[in-house]
Design a protein around this motif. Sequence first.
Motif, PDB file in Angstrom:
ATOM      1  N   LEU A  23     -22.546   5.441 -20.444  1.00 39.67           N
ATOM      2  CA  LEU A  23     -21.114   5.746 -20.334  1.00 39.67           C
ATOM      3  C   LEU A  23     -20.555   6.522 -21.514  1.00 39.67           C
ATOM      4  CD1 LEU A  23     -19.880   2.347 -18.884  1.00 39.67           C
ATOM      5  CD2 LEU A  23     -20.203   4.506 -17.666  1.00 39.67           C
ATOM      6  N   LEU A  24     -21.114   6.342 -22.696  1.00 41.13           N
ATOM      7  CA  LEU A  24     -20.492   6.906 -23.894  1.00 41.13           C
ATOM      8  C   LEU A  24     -21.172   8.158 -24.432  1.00 41.13           C
ATOM      9  CD1 LEU A  24     -19.755   3.598 -25.828  1.00 41.13           C
ATOM     10  CD2 LEU A  24     -18.194   4.938 -24.404  1.00 41.13           C
ATOM     11  N   ARG A  25     -22.430   8.356 -24.144  1.00 43.93           N
ATOM     12  CA  ARG A  25     -23.160   9.484 -24.727  1.00 43.93           C
ATOM     13  C   ARG A  25     -23.100  10.694 -23.818  1.00 43.93           C
ATOM     14  NH1 ARG A  25     -23.835   8.880 -29.869  1.00 43.93           N
ATOM     15  NH2 ARG A  25     -26.002   9.390 -30.036  1.00 43.93           N
ATOM     16  N   ARG A  26     -23.238  11.879 -24.405  1.00 45.22           N
ATOM     17  CA  ARG A  26     -23.155  13.123 -23.650  1.00 45.22           C
ATOM     18  C   ARG A  26     -24.477  13.889 -23.607  1.00 45.22           C
ATOM     19  NH1 ARG A  26     -19.853  11.524 -20.679  1.00 45.22           N
ATOM     20  NH2 ARG A  26     -17.775  11.140 -21.430  1.00 45.22           N
ATOM     21  N   ASN A  27     -25.481  13.444 -24.322  1.00 50.69           N
ATOM     22  CA  ASN A  27     -26.774  14.096 -24.308  1.00 50.69           C
ATOM     23  C   ASN A  27     -27.602  13.535 -23.150  1.00 50.69           C
ATOM     24  OD1 ASN A  27     -29.347  15.098 -24.815  1.00 50.69           O
ATOM     25  ND2 ASN A  27     -29.037  15.048 -27.021  1.00 50.69           N
ATOM     26  N   VAL A  28     -28.184  14.409 -22.354  1.00 57.43           N
ATOM     27  CA  VAL A  28     -28.896  13.980 -21.163  1.00 57.43           C
ATOM     28  C   VAL A  28     -30.119  13.130 -21.520  1.00 57.43           C
ATOM     29  CG1 VAL A  28     -30.093  14.796 -19.107  1.00 57.43           C
ATOM     30  CG2 VAL A  28     -28.087  15.987 -19.905  1.00 57.43           C
ATOM     31  N   LEU A  29     -30.810  13.448 -22.587  1.00 59.05           N
ATOM     32  CA  LEU A  29     -31.978  12.650 -22.986  1.00 59.05           C
ATOM     33  C   LEU A  29     -31.585  11.223 -23.364  1.00 59.05           C
ATOM     34  CD1 LEU A  29     -34.054  15.210 -25.061  1.00 59.05           C
ATOM     35  CD2 LEU A  29     -34.578  14.270 -22.830  1.00 59.05           C
ATOM     36  N   ILE A  30     -30.480  11.084 -24.053  1.00 62.93           N
ATOM     37  CA  ILE A  30     -30.022   9.746 -24.430  1.00 62.93           C
ATOM     38  C   ILE A  30     -29.582   8.969 -23.196  1.00 62.93           C
ATOM     39  CG2 ILE A  30     -28.278   8.476 -25.738  1.00 62.93           C
ATOM     40  CD1 ILE A  30     -28.524  10.627 -27.883  1.00 62.93           C
ATOM     41  N   VAL A  31     -28.962   9.658 -22.235  1.00 59.23           N
ATOM     42  CA  VAL A  31     -28.576   9.002 -20.988  1.00 59.23           C
ATOM     43  C   VAL A  31     -29.822   8.515 -20.245  1.00 59.23           C
ATOM     44  CG1 VAL A  31     -27.530   9.398 -18.727  1.00 59.23           C
ATOM     45  CG2 VAL A  31     -26.389  10.227 -20.769  1.00 59.23           C
ATOM     46  N   ALA A  74     -40.758  11.626 -15.061  1.00 60.05           N
ATOM     47  CA  ALA A  74     -41.499  12.882 -14.948  1.00 60.05           C
ATOM     48  C   ALA A  74     -40.661  13.956 -14.260  1.00 60.05           C
ATOM     49  CB  ALA A  74     -42.797  12.653 -14.182  1.00 60.05           C
ATOM     50  N   ILE A  75     -39.982  13.600 -13.196  1.00 60.75           N
ATOM     51  CA  ILE A  75     -39.137  14.563 -12.485  1.00 60.75           C
ATOM     52  C   ILE A  75     -37.943  14.957 -13.341  1.00 60.75           C
ATOM     53  CG2 ILE A  75     -37.619  14.846 -10.488  1.00 60.75           C
ATOM     54  CD1 ILE A  75     -39.632  13.087  -8.953  1.00 60.75           C
ATOM     55  N   ALA A  76     -37.310  13.992 -13.980  1.00 63.46           N
ATOM     56  CA  ALA A  76     -36.130  14.282 -14.799  1.00 63.46           C
ATOM     57  C   ALA A  76     -36.476  15.176 -15.988  1.00 63.46           C
ATOM     58  CB  ALA A  76     -35.503  12.980 -15.285  1.00 63.46           C
ATOM     59  N   LEU A  77     -37.611  14.941 -16.620  1.00 61.97           N
ATOM     60  CA  LEU A  77     -37.994  15.796 -17.739  1.00 61.97           C
ATOM     61  C   LEU A  77     -38.314  17.214 -17.283  1.00 61.97           C
ATOM     62  CD1 LEU A  77     -40.086  13.410 -19.996  1.00 61.97           C
ATOM     63  CD2 LEU A  77     -37.795  14.282 -20.387  1.00 61.97           C
ATOM     64  N   GLY A  78     -38.896  17.358 -16.103  1.00 63.33           N
ATOM     65  CA  GLY A  78     -39.113  18.690 -15.552  1.00 63.33           C
ATOM     66  C   GLY A  78     -37.809  19.415 -15.290  1.00 63.33           C
ATOM     67  N   LEU A  83     -33.473  23.234 -17.110  1.00 67.67           N
ATOM     68  CA  LEU A  83     -32.080  23.416 -17.532  1.00 67.67           C
ATOM     69  C   LEU A  83     -31.990  23.939 -18.956  1.00 67.67           C
ATOM     70  CD1 LEU A  83     -30.318  20.265 -16.058  1.00 67.67           C
ATOM     71  CD2 LEU A  83     -29.928  22.643 -15.427  1.00 67.67           C
ATOM     72  N   LEU A  84     -32.861  23.462 -19.818  1.00 68.38           N
ATOM     73  CA  LEU A  84     -32.838  23.906 -21.203  1.00 68.38           C
ATOM     74  C   LEU A  84     -33.215  25.385 -21.312  1.00 68.38           C
ATOM     75  CD1 LEU A  84     -32.347  22.963 -24.085  1.00 68.38           C
ATOM     76  CD2 LEU A  84     -34.751  22.378 -24.236  1.00 68.38           C
ATOM     77  N   ARG A  85     -34.133  25.824 -20.474  1.00 69.43           N
ATOM     78  CA  ARG A  85     -34.490  27.247 -20.479  1.00 69.43           C
ATOM     79  C   ARG A  85     -33.339  28.119 -19.991  1.00 69.43           C
ATOM     80  NH1 ARG A  85     -40.618  27.220 -18.042  1.00 69.43           N
ATOM     81  NH2 ARG A  85     -41.606  26.295 -19.876  1.00 69.43           N
ATOM     82  N   ASN A  86     -32.587  27.637 -19.010  1.00 71.66           N
ATOM     83  CA  ASN A  86     -31.510  28.442 -18.430  1.00 71.66           C
ATOM     84  C   ASN A  86     -30.200  28.340 -19.199  1.00 71.66           C
ATOM     85  OD1 ASN A  86     -33.115  29.388 -16.369  1.00 71.66           O
ATOM     86  ND2 ASN A  86     -32.581  27.706 -15.000  1.00 71.66           N
ATOM     87  N   LYS A  87     -29.830  27.135 -19.624  1.00 70.31           N
ATOM     88  CA  LYS A  87     -28.513  26.911 -20.233  1.00 70.31           C
ATOM     89  C   LYS A  87     -28.541  26.790 -21.751  1.00 70.31           C
ATOM     90  CE  LYS A  87     -25.770  26.542 -16.663  1.00 70.31           C
ATOM     91  NZ  LYS A  87     -24.519  27.218 -16.502  1.00 70.31           N
ATOM     92  N   LEU A  90     -28.288  20.580 -23.691  1.00 74.90           N
ATOM     93  CA  LEU A  90     -28.544  19.350 -22.955  1.00 74.90           C
ATOM     94  C   LEU A  90     -27.310  18.452 -22.913  1.00 74.90           C
ATOM     95  CD1 LEU A  90     -32.161  18.366 -24.034  1.00 74.90           C
ATOM     96  CD2 LEU A  90     -31.407  19.345 -21.889  1.00 74.90           C
ATOM     97  N   GLU A  91     -26.154  19.001 -23.209  1.00 69.94           N
ATOM     98  CA  GLU A  91     -24.917  18.233 -23.142  1.00 69.94           C
ATOM     99  C   GLU A  91     -24.481  18.099 -21.688  1.00 69.94           C
ATOM    100  OE1 GLU A  91     -23.463  16.726 -25.788  1.00 69.94           O
ATOM    101  OE2 GLU A  91     -25.211  17.438 -26.881  1.00 69.94           O
ATOM    102  N   VAL A  92     -24.076  16.896 -21.295  1.00 70.61           N
ATOM    103  CA  VAL A  92     -23.705  16.629 -19.916  1.00 70.61           C
ATOM    104  C   VAL A  92     -22.511  17.473 -19.496  1.00 70.61           C
ATOM    105  CG1 VAL A  92     -22.910  14.829 -18.329  1.00 70.61           C
ATOM    106  CG2 VAL A  92     -24.652  14.297 -20.022  1.00 70.61           C
ATOM    107  N   ASP A  93     -21.546  17.641 -20.373  1.00 66.32           N
ATOM    108  CA  ASP A  93     -20.335  18.396 -20.028  1.00 66.32           C
ATOM    109  C   ASP A  93     -20.615  19.876 -19.795  1.00 66.32           C
ATOM    110  OD1 ASP A  93     -18.866  16.066 -20.243  1.00 66.32           O
ATOM    111  OD2 ASP A  93     -18.404  16.419 -22.355  1.00 66.32           O
ATOM    112  N   ASP A  94     -21.631  20.411 -20.443  1.00 67.18           N
ATOM    113  CA  ASP A  94     -21.959  21.824 -20.317  1.00 67.18           C
ATOM    114  C   ASP A  94     -22.836  22.136 -19.108  1.00 67.18           C
ATOM    115  OD1 ASP A  94     -20.550  22.192 -22.644  1.00 67.18           O
ATOM    116  OD2 ASP A  94     -22.342  22.170 -23.915  1.00 67.18           O
ATOM    117  N   LEU A  95     -23.441  21.131 -18.526  1.00 66.30           N
ATOM    118  CA  LEU A  95     -24.350  21.339 -17.409  1.00 66.30           C
ATOM    119  C   LEU A  95     -23.592  21.191 -16.084  1.00 66.30           C
ATOM    120  CD1 LEU A  95     -27.430  19.318 -18.656  1.00 66.30           C
ATOM    121  CD2 LEU A  95     -27.069  21.770 -18.766  1.00 66.30           C
TER     122      LEU A  95
END
Length: 100
Positions: A23-31, A74-78, A83-87, A90-95
């Motif tokens: 709920l509080l973090r914005r980084n996708v990896l931390i989520v 495995a699917i989420a990391l792919g 997303l990291l290559r395109n955008k 990894l911030e949730v608000d930017d994706l």
Amino acid sequence: MIPISWYLILAAILFVIGAAGVLLRRNVLIVLMSLELMLNSVNINLLAFGYEMNDPRGQIMAIFIIAVTAAEVAIALGILVALLRNKRTLEVDDLTIMKG
């Protein structure tokens, strides 16, 4: 023998930490790591109740959850690598690429 209440308290603490991370973090990896904490707390509950009731179904369900979690990671990391290559973030608000 450790009482079952200790396992339940540990699982509740892990679940609250995971929910706060989601709920509080914005980084996708931390989520994703927070979701893993929440699923591990469910596994602790299943194992504790299975041991307490002398029933192996808790262990079987925990193994299934671990298998599904490994596939999900495995699917989420792919997806995250794509997303990291395109955008380049990894911030949730930017994706907002998945908005329809």
